[in-house]
Write a protein that holds these residues in place. Structure first.
Motif, PDB file in Angstrom:
ATOM      1  N   ALA B 147      29.584  24.081  76.083  1.00 24.33           N
ATOM      2  CA  ALA B 147      28.663  22.947  75.992  1.00 24.33           C
ATOM      3  C   ALA B 147      28.805  22.227  74.656  1.00 24.33           C
ATOM      4  CB  ALA B 147      27.233  23.438  76.169  1.00 24.33           C
ATOM      5  N   GLY B 148      29.503  22.855  73.703  1.00 23.50           N
ATOM      6  CA  GLY B 148      29.673  22.246  72.390  1.00 23.50           C
ATOM      7  C   GLY B 148      30.530  23.147  71.528  1.00 23.50           C
ATOM      8  N   GLY B 149      30.797  22.699  70.283  1.00 15.99           N
ATOM      9  CA  GLY B 149      31.567  23.529  69.371  1.00 15.99           C
ATOM     10  C   GLY B 149      33.069  23.367  69.547  1.00 15.99           C
ATOM     11  N   VAL B 150      33.792  24.096  68.712  1.00 17.83           N
ATOM     12  CA  VAL B 150      35.241  23.942  68.641  1.00 17.83           C
ATOM     13  C   VAL B 150      35.942  25.288  68.838  1.00 17.83           C
ATOM     14  CG1 VAL B 150      37.169  23.344  67.112  1.00 17.83           C
ATOM     15  CG2 VAL B 150      35.059  21.990  67.059  1.00 17.83           C
ATOM     16  N   ILE B 151      36.877  25.304  69.769  1.00 17.32           N
ATOM     17  CA  ILE B 151      37.747  26.469  69.922  1.00 17.32           C
ATOM     18  C   ILE B 151      39.146  26.014  69.539  1.00 17.32           C
ATOM     19  CG2 ILE B 151      38.746  28.121  71.539  1.00 17.32           C
ATOM     20  CD1 ILE B 151      36.223  27.823  73.263  1.00 17.32           C
ATOM     21  N   LEU B 152      39.784  26.748  68.638  1.00 17.80           N
ATOM     22  CA  LEU B 152      41.164  26.434  68.265  1.00 17.80           C
ATOM     23  C   LEU B 152      42.021  27.656  68.573  1.00 17.80           C
ATOM     24  CD1 LEU B 152      43.427  24.811  66.883  1.00 17.80           C
ATOM     25  CD2 LEU B 152      42.564  25.606  64.680  1.00 17.80           C
ATOM     26  N   LEU B 153      42.992  27.449  69.445  1.00 19.47           N
ATOM     27  CA  LEU B 153      43.854  28.553  69.859  1.00 19.47           C
ATOM     28  C   LEU B 153      45.269  28.251  69.373  1.00 19.47           C
ATOM     29  CD1 LEU B 153      43.443  31.055  71.878  1.00 19.47           C
ATOM     30  CD2 LEU B 153      44.752  29.671  73.475  1.00 19.47           C
ATOM     31  N   LEU B 154      45.789  29.117  68.495  1.00 18.76           N
ATOM     32  CA  LEU B 154      47.116  28.834  67.933  1.00 18.76           C
ATOM     33  C   LEU B 154      48.244  29.332  68.835  1.00 18.76           C
ATOM     34  CD1 LEU B 154      46.363  29.584  64.167  1.00 18.76           C
ATOM     35  CD2 LEU B 154      46.254  27.407  65.384  1.00 18.76           C
ATOM     36  N   GLY B 155      47.939  30.286  69.678  1.00 17.70           N
ATOM     37  CA  GLY B 155      48.934  30.739  70.656  1.00 17.70           C
ATOM     38  C   GLY B 155      50.212  31.279  70.055  1.00 17.70           C
ATOM     39  N   LEU B 156      50.140  31.840  68.857  1.00 19.65           N
ATOM     40  CA  LEU B 156      51.347  32.386  68.222  1.00 19.65           C
ATOM     41  C   LEU B 156      51.890  33.532  69.071  1.00 19.65           C
ATOM     42  CD1 LEU B 156      49.972  32.316  64.598  1.00 19.65           C
ATOM     43  CD2 LEU B 156      51.943  31.005  65.405  1.00 19.65           C
ATOM     44  N   GLY B 157      53.167  33.493  69.323  1.00 22.89           N
ATOM     45  CA  GLY B 157      53.782  34.534  70.145  1.00 22.89           C
ATOM     46  C   GLY B 157      53.723  34.209  71.628  1.00 22.89           C
TER      47      GLY B 157
END
Ligand code: SF4
Ligand code: SF4
Ligand code: SF4
Lengths: 502, 247
Positions: B147-157
């Motif tokens: 519903a809000g906020g920030v998700i940052l996924l770097l996906g390394l590998g």
């Protein structure tokens, strides 16, 4: 071309001999059913808009108004009844699911009305509550059990787990700020404090103005976790985990973005205008073990100072579910029957899912006793408790206390028009429109709630006195005080009562 | 947190309630917990004072966290930072399912992966904006009901495929998910839009990447080898009438 015209369910009948054209009804009807015709200096009406909330009827200074049910418009048919056809037409026109509010109006059996209460004659004298002390206070929570517990030093352990302490075994059940108005919440909070009982925030967080009533507040944690933070948990006298609601078991909540106005946005802690969605499940709970984790995370966060309630809807296998919850560490189980109210629920769910509270309560109390764990939890029954006799019957079936909500709203002026989902409640309850909200004066509202509960308390004492019981604890689970009328063997077995005459 | 002034608690064999009592008694202090083995609810609701955990904390680490900073020198289990309000959780390993469930403020930095349902039902209000930054990939249902906020996924590998399992962003109606990937997601729900990150997005992504790299000692250049994409709710067409008023 197909025309979908559903003949209005109600007709506004105006006695033109009495009407003085003061136009009060026009101002009072948020549904805009009354219209002034300037040309004729006369009132007229749009029947389609009327939801039969009786606001105009009550307010008309000359009592010129009444609302009448319009006659059945289709050919009489016991199978395809009028409303069944109308619902179908609505869906054929819109392609949408039907949405309703308040408890189901369908004619399911009301078991309270098939249970009768005992009274003493000759052998066991009745008690006069006006002259002799009657105890209706109730401690709600877990108890250590019947066996005395001793510490390592051999001394008796006297410390009880945290509990709620009710001056009378009635509480106001969860209604969120958002589903009902600020003034309705204010009325409930003030009344709870004056009565020495508790009201419940519902899942919409706690408005900061009501933090002063924290000692009489149950704070709810639902799947959407709106307004939940450490301060909120600390504020309440108890924390309720909402797993389900009687009116819509298996369904979550959805407060549309247009109802998230500034004040509600602050309380729920989400931006204005965004939808507030409570998913049907808690996405971290798939088992009793997971529930236990949420129970204990709340206990840990509040250092074991307050009881945790788990609220569930009455559904099939309720006894087994409650047995699991009693082992999850919860202090109190609240069961909500399927006739319970709601601010909005899909019609089909409201009318067809769940089971009656009377059967659920009896089944749960029996099961917990059989398993020797009844003392581990307090039991609260809700979902259409309508009067003090229902309260007495619920306690005799095994409840420690009851939750009321629809009854409380009726005391605040609700006329059960079942239009809460429109957000245009003419009584200032299920609305956020400032002009409507201000129609409910919170001080008067609180007083009426106090009146209601005080009156019920008096009646409960009278009924207890008649049974020769002077402490409500002695009534709890005392099913010998009940007899059934017109119930079959299976129903009597589940309720654990004998038929009248036996 | 200074290791010199910190108080050490040896958690070996301690039940969670006892351990949490000890943590609560030291409300203001910096603490180091050693030999932690699955104790749940550590630092639930904690306001202040750092907490460094050696070992594996149990479920619901930092639930309702209210301002304290937690560092885990290893992996964490499920429901880390459940309904957290403020503060920071730093995990030098991976974290389990429902990490950051219903977070409403504060930050979670994870070096490795997260399980299913991470960041589900995150929400934001005014300046209270939660951040969940994950170094590796994520299981299914990342950001469900967000519903809000920030998700940052770097996906390394996970450079060879989309770094999230199935049903990413199902039910999402607010906030943003940034994903470092060159691959489009599979089976995105219709109400979620997928597009390349633009300048405005970079202004959010860059400081978080910088912070994550500094915490875990990874050169920033290693991160910018792949493009960033954005998942956000598609508000157009969201007004579909699912319900019609009935009596
Ligand atoms: S409130 Fe009564 S008197 Fe006044 S306009 Fe309406 S019907 Fe007439
Ligand atoms: S909706 Fe209520 S106020 Fe309006 S006409 Fe009908 S009964 Fe009167
Ligand atoms: S709360 Fe208001 S809208 Fe809802 S049933 Fe009662 S009077 Fe009608």
């Amino acid at each position: 071309m197909i025309h979908d015209y559903i003949y209005p369910e109600f007709e506004v009948a105006r006695d033109y001999d009495k009407c003085v054209v003061c136009r009060a009804c026009e101002r009072q009807c948020a549904n805009e059913a009354h219209v002034y015709k300037e040309k004729y200096d006369k009132m007229t009406c749009i029947n389609e808009n009327c939801v039969n909330c009786h606001r105009c009827v009550t307010i008309c200074p000359t009592h010129a108004l009444k609302i009448v049910r319009s006659g059945d418009t289709y050919k009489r048919n016991a199978n395809w009844q009028n409303w069944i056809i109308n619902e179908l037409v609505r869906q054929a026109g819109s392609g949408a699911a039907l949405l309703s509010s308040m408890g189901t109006p369908e004619p399911y059996p009301v078991y309270w009305d098939k249970l009768l209460i005992n009274a003493s004659q000759v052998t066991n004298p009745s008690i006069d509550p006006l002259r002799e002390p009657m105890e209706v206070r109730m401690r709600l929570g877990a108890t250590p059990g019947t066996k005395p517990q001793r510490g390592a030093d051999g001394r008796l352990k006297t410390q009880l787990p945290p509990s709620l302490n009710l001056s009378v075994p009635i509480m106001f059940s969860a209604m969120s700020y958002g589903s009902i108005s600020y003034n309705a919440h204010s009325s409930l909070a003030q009344a709870a404090q004056q009565l020495g009982i508790y009201y419940n925030t519902g899942e919409g967080g706690l408005h900061r103005d009501f933090e002063q009533y924290g000692g009489n507040t149950i704070v709810q944690v639902a799947s959407g976790r709106f307004g939940v933070h450490q301060g909120y948990l600390d504020m309440g006298a108890a924390i309720e985990i909402k797993m389900g609601q009687g009116a819509k078991p298996g369904i979550g909540g959805h407060l549309p973005g247009k109802k998230i106005v500034e004040d509600i946005s602050r309380t729920r802690m989400i931006p204005e205008g965004t939808d507030a969605i409570s998913p049907a499940p808690h996405h971290d709970i798939y088992s009793i073990e997971d529930l236990r984790q949420l129970v204990y995370s709340l206990k840990e966060a509040t250092r074991y100072t307050k009881p945790v309630i788990v609220k569930i809807a009455a559904v099939h296998n309720i006894a087994a579910i409650a047995s699991g919850i009693a082992r999850s560490g919860a202090d109190i189980i609240a069961i909500d029957g399927f006739r319970g109210g709601t601010g909005a629920a899909p019609t089909r769910i409201r009318n067809s899912v769940g089971i009656p509270i009377e059967l659920a309560l009896a089944a749960v109390d029996s099961r917990l006793r059989e398993e020797g764990i009844r003392h581990r939890v307090g039991l609260v029954a809700g979902g259409s408790i309508r009067n003090s006799a229902d309260v007495v019957k619920a306690i005799a079936l095994g409840a420690d206390a009851v939750y009321i909500a629809t009854g409380a709203l009726l005391a605040l002026g609700c006329h059960l028009c079942r239009s809460c989902h429109s957000g245009k409640c003419n009584w200032g309850i299920a609305t956020q429109r400032p002009d409507l909200v201000k129609r409910l004066n919170p001080e008067i509202g609180a007083q009426r709630l106090v009146n209601l509960v005080t009156a019920w308390e008096r009646e409960i004492k009278e009924m207890m006195g008649g049974m020769g019981i002077n402490a409500i604890e002695a009534l709890r689970g005392n099913r010998a005080m009940l007899r059934g009328v017109g119930l079959n063997e299976t129903e009597l077995n589940i309720l654990g009562v004998k038929h009248a005459g036996a | 947190m200074s290791a010199v002034t910190a108080t050490t608690i040896n958690a070996a064999g301690m039940e969670f309630r006892e351990l949490n009592d000890r943590i609560a008694q030291n409300a203001e202090k910096d603490l180091v917990l050693r030999d932690v083995l699955g104790q749940r609810f550590l630092a639930a609701g904690r306001k202040s004072g750092g907490l460094e955990i050696h070992g594996v904390p149990g479920n619901a680490l930092g639930a309702y966290l209210n301002g304290a900073e937690i560092t885990v020198r290893g992996n964490a289990q499920d429901a880390t930072g459940d309904t957290m309000n403020a503060g920071r959780v730093i995990i030098h390993g991976s974290s389990g399912d429902a990490t950051g469930y219903a977070m409403r403020g504060g930050e979670i930095y994870i070096k490795g992966r997260v399980g299913h349902r991470a960041g589900i039902h995150m929400k934001a209000y005014k300046t209270n904006i939660p951040h969940l930054v994950v170094g590796g990939g994520a299981g299914s249902f990342l950001g469900e009901y967000q519903a809000g906020g920030v998700i940052l996924l770097l996906g390394l590998g996970c450079e060879n495929e989309f770094p999230v399992g199935y049903y990413c962003g199902t039910g999402m109606h607010g906030g943003k998910i940034y994903i470092r990937t060159a691959h489009p997601p599979k089976g995105l729900p219709p109400h979620v839009r997928f597009r390349p990150a633009d300048g405005e997005d970079s202004a959010v992504i860059r400081p978080l990447v910088k912070r994550w790299c500094a915490l875990f000692g990874v050169p920033e250049d290693d991160i910018y080898t792949q493009p960033f994409q954005v998942l956000e709710p598609d508000t157009e067409g969201a007004d579909v009438q699912h319900y019609t008023a009935n009596r």
